[in-house]
Design a protein around this motif. Structure first.
Motif, PDB file in Angstrom:
ATOM      1  N   UNK A  30      48.994  67.182  36.856  1.00 14.28           N
ATOM      2  CA  UNK A  30      49.096  68.644  36.908  1.00 14.28           C
ATOM      3  C   UNK A  30      50.548  69.095  36.770  1.00 14.28           C
ATOM      4  N   UNK A  31      51.458  68.405  37.468  1.00 15.60           N
ATOM      5  CA  UNK A  31      52.874  68.761  37.361  1.00 15.60           C
ATOM      6  C   UNK A  31      53.396  68.525  35.947  1.00 15.60           C
ATOM      7  N   UNK A  32      52.924  67.459  35.300  1.00 16.79           N
ATOM      8  CA  UNK A  32      53.346  67.175  33.922  1.00 16.79           C
ATOM      9  C   UNK A  32      53.035  68.349  33.004  1.00 16.79           C
ATOM     10  N   UNK A  69      50.638  75.381  37.469  1.00 25.63           N
ATOM     11  CA  UNK A  69      51.244  75.289  38.790  1.00 25.63           C
ATOM     12  C   UNK A  69      50.252  75.661  39.877  1.00 25.63           C
ATOM     13  N   UNK A  70      49.304  76.536  39.569  1.00 23.57           N
ATOM     14  CA  UNK A  70      48.227  76.805  40.521  1.00 23.57           C
ATOM     15  C   UNK A  70      47.391  75.547  40.737  1.00 23.57           C
ATOM     16  N   UNK A  71      47.074  74.859  39.637  1.00 21.38           N
ATOM     17  CA  UNK A  71      46.341  73.589  39.752  1.00 21.38           C
ATOM     18  C   UNK A  71      47.125  72.582  40.574  1.00 21.38           C
ATOM     19  N   UNK A  72      48.434  72.509  40.334  1.00 23.26           N
ATOM     20  CA  UNK A  72      49.274  71.575  41.082  1.00 23.26           C
ATOM     21  C   UNK A  72      49.257  71.894  42.569  1.00 23.26           C
ATOM     22  N   UNK A  73      49.383  73.177  42.904  1.00 23.96           N
ATOM     23  CA  UNK A  73      49.361  73.579  44.306  1.00 23.96           C
ATOM     24  C   UNK A  73      48.033  73.282  44.983  1.00 23.96           C
ATOM     25  N   UNK A  74      46.937  73.548  44.278  1.00 18.28           N
ATOM     26  CA  UNK A  74      45.620  73.292  44.853  1.00 18.28           C
ATOM     27  C   UNK A  74      45.400  71.798  45.081  1.00 18.28           C
ATOM     28  N   UNK A  75      45.778  70.990  44.097  1.00 17.71           N
ATOM     29  CA  UNK A  75      45.597  69.535  44.248  1.00 17.71           C
ATOM     30  C   UNK A  75      46.487  69.004  45.368  1.00 17.71           C
ATOM     31  N   UNK A 126      56.838  61.049  25.977  1.00 16.25           N
ATOM     32  CA  UNK A 126      57.606  60.199  26.876  1.00 16.25           C
ATOM     33  C   UNK A 126      57.326  60.560  28.339  1.00 16.25           C
ATOM     34  N   UNK A 127      57.262  61.846  28.624  1.00 21.63           N
ATOM     35  CA  UNK A 127      56.980  62.271  29.989  1.00 21.63           C
ATOM     36  C   UNK A 127      55.555  61.912  30.385  1.00 21.63           C
ATOM     37  N   UNK A 128      54.612  62.019  29.449  1.00 23.00           N
ATOM     38  CA  UNK A 128      53.231  61.649  29.750  1.00 23.00           C
ATOM     39  C   UNK A 128      53.124  60.147  30.022  1.00 23.00           C
ATOM     40  N   UNK A 129      53.870  59.336  29.280  1.00 17.11           N
ATOM     41  CA  UNK A 129      53.858  57.901  29.531  1.00 17.11           C
ATOM     42  C   UNK A 129      54.318  57.570  30.939  1.00 17.11           C
TER      43      UNK A 129
END
Length: 465
Positions: A216-218, A234-240, A388-391
């Protein structure tokens, strides 16, 4: 036959044939069935307890097998570390099952061994379908974004369970399904509710949340860097993140710590500082909104040496050692060590070495290490910052079940196991994409198709496996 791996390669960034289903389509259906349908709901009328997600993963594995035998359905060909590790893992599992069933097994243990074998084949099937059937970065993002969104949805269910004790999963009655177990998904620990959302146990939900949080942060960071709307991610990140806290699980915190160590070591300094600041603010909010929550987590680790759950996990070592000595190499058989007939090992490594021997536990760990290696290799090969960030993110995610297997019996929990194998496939898919982009694919193009005169005509760019 569902040609779900069928892809019509076209020039340009769009790798999906117009209006056609592909491996990503099946993967998203699997994710929705796995995360949104309570894990305790199984299909009626079957001799084995199978969830709808297991059915989708078996279907995905069947489609992968059919596509592998052709050169026209768009499935990638050729070896990757993840695919090779999955093959070795399956071979070792079949060897264990064969040796165990060749001798005498009580009827109950043989039945559970059959069930365990079907579930392992299902998990390997979805991993292979994603590895070879999800072609291109856009389709992989489609799958992983679906994982994040579904993770946020079940986090909302967890919030209701934690805040007001309302278990929304009890109101979900689907035709053709039945509950395999009864009871609430809300437990109590130190006067705090401990929730599981749609998972089978708070530990499973907590570990799952620690795996989904970096994804989610990615997408939140990537949307910001692309000047796209970021609020949703960021809403998804906060909820998770909230769901992780509400599980009140020591394993979840260990998983989050592993994720943080990997990501912080690979992120640039500015992002690292921003992430630490956001994490600090989040913890302050948790302390204000849920008094006592952080203190409970502190107590879980401060009292580690005297905690009853920890002592229970360590008291069974002598039993495990004696059982391993009887079947050191291939074990006593998958699925044959179960409660209440035998003592529970809250450690997947101990349980795996008992059931599948030294060979089995080695290949079990190797599957996750191969997935993490594939993700980091893709990061090394790709020149695209997003890839690269996803890896790095996938590598961090896959280390969570590797570490978590030492604190609970991971394979007994279908939701976190299914996501783990899907992410192994995602790492393999990302490596294929990075190889194609970098022009480092070795060997002949196995997607070459014969022309009308019988000669082989090279496929279009991007078709190489």
């Amino acid at each position: 036959m569902v040609t779900a791996l069928a892809v019509e390669p076209v020039d340009g960034p769009d790798v999906l044939g117009r209006g056609r289903a592909d491996g990503a389509t099946l993967a998203v259906l699997f994710v929705m069935a796995l995360l949104l349908i309570p894990a305790r709901l199984v299909i009626k009328g079957l001799p084995l307890s199978l969830t709808p997600a297991s059915l989708f993963s078996l279907l995905a594995g069947m489609c992968w097998m059919c596509a592998t035998f052709t050169t026209t359905l768009g499935a990638a060909k050729g070896r990757t570390p993840a695919r090779t590790a999955l093959f070795v893992y399956t071979t070792a599992t079949l060897a264990t099952y064969g040796v165990a069933s060749y001798g005498f097994l009580p009827a109950d243990e043989l039945r559970l061994a059959d069930h365990a074998l079907v579930l392992i084949i299902a998990n390997v099937g979805i991993a292979l379908a994603v590895c070879d059937g999800v072609r291109g970065a856009d389709r992989l993002d489609f799958v992983l974004k679906a994982v994040v969104v579904c993770g946020a949805v079940i986090a909302v269910i967890a919030v209701f369970q934690f805040a007001v004790g309302l278990d929304l999963t009890r109101y979900l009655e689907l035709p053709g399904l039945r509950y395999s177990t009864e009871g609430s998904m809300v437990e109590i620990r130190d006067s705090l509710r401990r929730v599981a959302a749609t998972a089978t146990h708070p530990i499973e939900f907590g570990v799952l949340s620690s795996m989904l949080l970096p994804l989610a942060a990615h997408y939140g960071f990537q949307a910001r860097e692309r000047a796209e709307p970021t609020v949703r991610w960021w809403v998804c990140t906060g909820l998770i993140g909230a769901g992780l806290m509400f599980s009140v699980s020591r394993s979840a915190v260990l998983g989050a710590g592993v994720v943080a160590a990997v990501l912080l070591s690979g992120w640039p300094g500015r992002r690292r500082a921003r992430a630490l600041s956001v994490a600090a603010v989040f913890l302050v909010l948790m302390k204000v909104l849920v008094p006592g929550l952080l203190g409970t987590f502190y107590g879980l680790f401060a009292n580690f040496g005297t905690d009853n759950s920890v002592l229970y996990r360590t008291n069974d070592y002598s039993i495990a050692i004696a059982e391993i000595a009887r079947h050191p190499w291939l074990g006593r058989g998958i699925g044959t060590w179960y409660a209440p007939k035998y003592i529970v090992f809250d450690n997947q490594y101990i349980l795996t070495v008992v059931e599948t021997g030294v060979i089995g536990v080695t290949v079990f760990a190797a599957v996750f290490l191969a997935g993490a290696y594939s993700a980091l290799r893709a990061r090394y090969l790709s020149g695209n910052p997003g890839r690269r960030d996803l890896g790095l993110t996938l590598a961090a995610c896959l280390l969570v079940p590797l570490v978590g297997s030492a604190t609970f019996d991971l394979l007994a929990f279908p939701m976190v196991t299914g996501v783990s194998f899907l992410l192994i496939g995602a790492a393999g898919s990302l490596l294929r994409t990075s190889r194609e982009e970098a022009g480092t694919v070795s060997g002949r193009n196995l997607l070459e198709t014969p022309d009308r005169h019988g000669s082989e005509t090279p496929g279009r760019p991007g078709e190489a496996g």
